[in-house]
Design a protein around this motif. Structure first.
Motif, short mmCIF file in Angstrom:
data_model
loop_
_atom_site.label_atom_id
_atom_site.label_comp_id
_atom_site.label_asym_id
_atom_site.label_seq_id
_atom_site.Cartn_x
_atom_site.Cartn_y
_atom_site.Cartn_z
N ASN A 44 -8.95 39.15 -53.09
CA ASN A 44 -9.52 39.67 -54.15
C ASN A 44 -8.82 38.93 -55.27
N TYR A 87 -18.47 33.34 -57.28
CA TYR A 87 -18.72 33.84 -58.75
C TYR A 87 -18.66 32.70 -59.78
N GLN A 101 -26.13 35.17 -55.24
CA GLN A 101 -26.59 35.90 -54.10
C GLN A 101 -27.14 35.10 -53.25
N LYS A 114 -13.48 33.98 -54.93
CA LYS A 114 -12.74 35.46 -54.85
C LYS A 114 -12.43 35.32 -53.38
N ARG A 118 -22.35 37.19 -59.78
CA ARG A 118 -22.26 36.91 -58.20
C ARG A 118 -23.26 36.13 -57.77
N ILE A 133 -26.45 37.95 -59.77
CA ILE A 133 -26.58 39.34 -60.36
C ILE A 133 -25.35 39.33 -61.24
N SER A 134 -25.56 40.20 -62.44
CA SER A 134 -24.47 40.40 -63.21
C SER A 134 -23.45 41.25 -62.96
N VAL A 135 -22.27 41.11 -63.21
CA VAL A 135 -21.32 41.98 -62.69
C VAL A 135 -20.31 42.49 -63.77
N GLY A 136 -19.77 43.45 -63.76
CA GLY A 136 -18.66 43.87 -64.55
C GLY A 136 -17.22 43.65 -64.30
N ASP A 137 -16.71 42.49 -63.62
CA ASP A 137 -15.43 42.65 -62.86
C ASP A 137 -14.67 41.98 -64.32
N ILE A 152 -25.10 45.25 -66.64
CA ILE A 152 -24.57 45.01 -65.51
C ILE A 152 -25.51 45.33 -64.44
N GLY A 153 -25.65 44.51 -63.40
CA GLY A 153 -26.55 44.70 -62.22
C GLY A 153 -28.06 44.22 -62.57
#
Lengths: 85, 348
Positions: free
Chosen positions: B275, B208, B229, B271, B227, B241-245, B321-322
């Motif tokens: 996790n 990430y 890809q 990660k 993340r 891809i944009s993520v919302g962690d 996100i996404g």
């Protein structure tokens, strides 16, 4: 009761996106149906009853497949952590 | 809205398989709703693609490599400034950051602004100093050792088990599965980037990244986690891809607050199966995938220029996100006279 994270997205085509991890998956129609029932918060007995009504499946096989499916949801971090075994 | 007219010089116009961030930075600036940006490209080689992108790059000048020293760089910038009246410079290569940090005050005296990390911030996050950095700020980092002599590899590999990453001090990383491979990569990497090379514990997991911008006072202006890809054999994200962690955003905030980071940065994270995130690297500059941040609602190049100009910049509060980026290559047809012009005169 198994509780799915509220932000997991499922499209009509069965495409699942986990916005926390960026992972995506594709479900077949049966998986999609099971996924939706779990997301709605239905308990195991309720889901089992419906599946046994709709599909020709043995109780023991459904139980195993259900547990495998939920295990996958956990391993892909789609379930709330406090529900993990 | 009346957009403020500014002239911004941008480096890293290259686009090889490890592409420079210059072109996506320029795309972000050209899409700004607050700034009307004239772009002056700063190149090192005559075949950097950005030189020939006349629709987004208004003028290009070659500049000397950082290895030729800061005085020759300054002399060249003085010349370019006399022609172009630069407002801001955005250096985008790791190797040129140190000279630009050193020149910050002298550039400011000329009327040219930058918005870079301090020399202390730049030094302490260096790959060589990463273990000490992690300890100081309570951030999990993999074990690593700087190596100046290939004969040290045998000793170090007794303390850190293979596989190990063999990393250059600026770029490049190779996975070595035994001491022979590590020695081979030592020579390959050191020939390109100099000494020391870094031997780093290999963390297995999913990659990430976070792109961010700190205001130098401990505040986050922007942050977008992704993340990776699609990863090339050079370890570069060719799709993401944009993520919302929230964990990644919390780690980013901790990094910005504790270091009072000034300027753009990229956190490279891994990660693991528990996790948990390990911080593999801190790049003290904008990464090449910056255009995704623009696409999800955080125009980091625009915010960076506004901070450099001393404007008050509100922190971005959200991003989409996404959303994905997918990189591709594009063949331009270029007139020989353009190539001849930049190769002969160093200007186009």
């Amino acid at each position: 009761m198994k509780k799915m994270k509220s932000n997991i997205a499922l499209s009509e085509s069965g495409f699942v996106f986990n916005p926390n991890t960026g992972e995506s998956f594709t479900l077949n129609p049966v998986g999609q149906q099971l996924f939706e029932m779990i997301r709605e918060g239905q308990d195991y007995q309720s889901i089992r009853k419906k599946f046994l009504e709709i599909y020709e499946v043995e109780d023991s096989i459904f139980e195993k497949d259900y547990e495998d499916f939920v295990h996958l949801l956990h391993s892909y971090q789609m379930m709330e952590p406090d529900e993990q075994a | 809205m009346n957009r403020r007219k500014v002239t911004v010089a941008v480096t890293a116009l290259n686009a090889i398989d490890s592409p420079g961030p210059g072109v996506p930075v320029i795309r972000g600036l050209k899409e700004s709703e607050m700034l009307d940006v004239r772009i002056v490209g700063l190149s090192y080689e005559s075949l950097e693609p950005g030189i020939y992108m006349h629709d987004i790059v208004d003028k290009v000048y070659q500049i000397p490599y950082p290895s030729s020293g800061i005085e020759s760089l300054l002399a060249r910038i003085e010349y370019i400034h006399s022609k172009e009246n630069l407002d801001v410079i955005i250096p985008n290569f790791d190797a040129e950051l140190f000279p630009f940090i050193r020149l910050e005050e002298r550039l400011r005296a000329m009327g040219i602004r930058t918005f870079l990390p301090t020399e202390k911030q730049f030094d302490e996050r260096h790959k060589i100093n990463l273990p000490a950095f992690g300890k100081k700020y309570g951030i999990k980092v993999p074990a690593s050792e700087p190596v100046n002599d290939p004969n040290e590899i045998g000793k170090i590999s007794k303390e850190m088990k293979f596989p190990l990453l063999v990393k250059g001090k600026f770029y490049d990383a190779f996975v070595a599965f035994n001491a022979d491979q590590a020695r081979e990569y030592f020579h390959k990497v050191s020939a390109k980037w100099g000494l020391p090379i870094i031997l780093q514990e290999y963390v297995k997991g999913i990659e990430y990244n976070v792109i961010g911008l700190g205001d130098g006072k401990g505040n986050r202006i922007a942050a977008v986690p992704i993340r990776k890809q699609y990863i090339t054999d050079k370890g570069k994200a060719w799709g993401g891809i944009s993520v919302g962690d929230e964990k990644m955003l919390a780690l980013t905030d901790h990094f910005i607050q504790s270091t009072k980071w000034r300027g753009p940065f990229e956190l490279e994270l891994m990660k693991d199966e528990k996790n948990e995130f390990s911080l593999l690297e801190i790049n003290p500059r904008i990464p090449a995938w910056v255009y995704l941040s623009v696409g999800v609602g955080q125009n980091i190049p625009e915010a960076l220029v506004r901070l450099a100009l001393g404007e008050k910049v509100d922190a971005f509060s959200h991003y989409e996100i996404g959303k994905m980026f997918i990189r591709y290559s594009w063949d331009m047809i270029v007139d020989l006279k353009d190539y001849q012009q930049i190769a002969t005169y160093g200007e186009l």
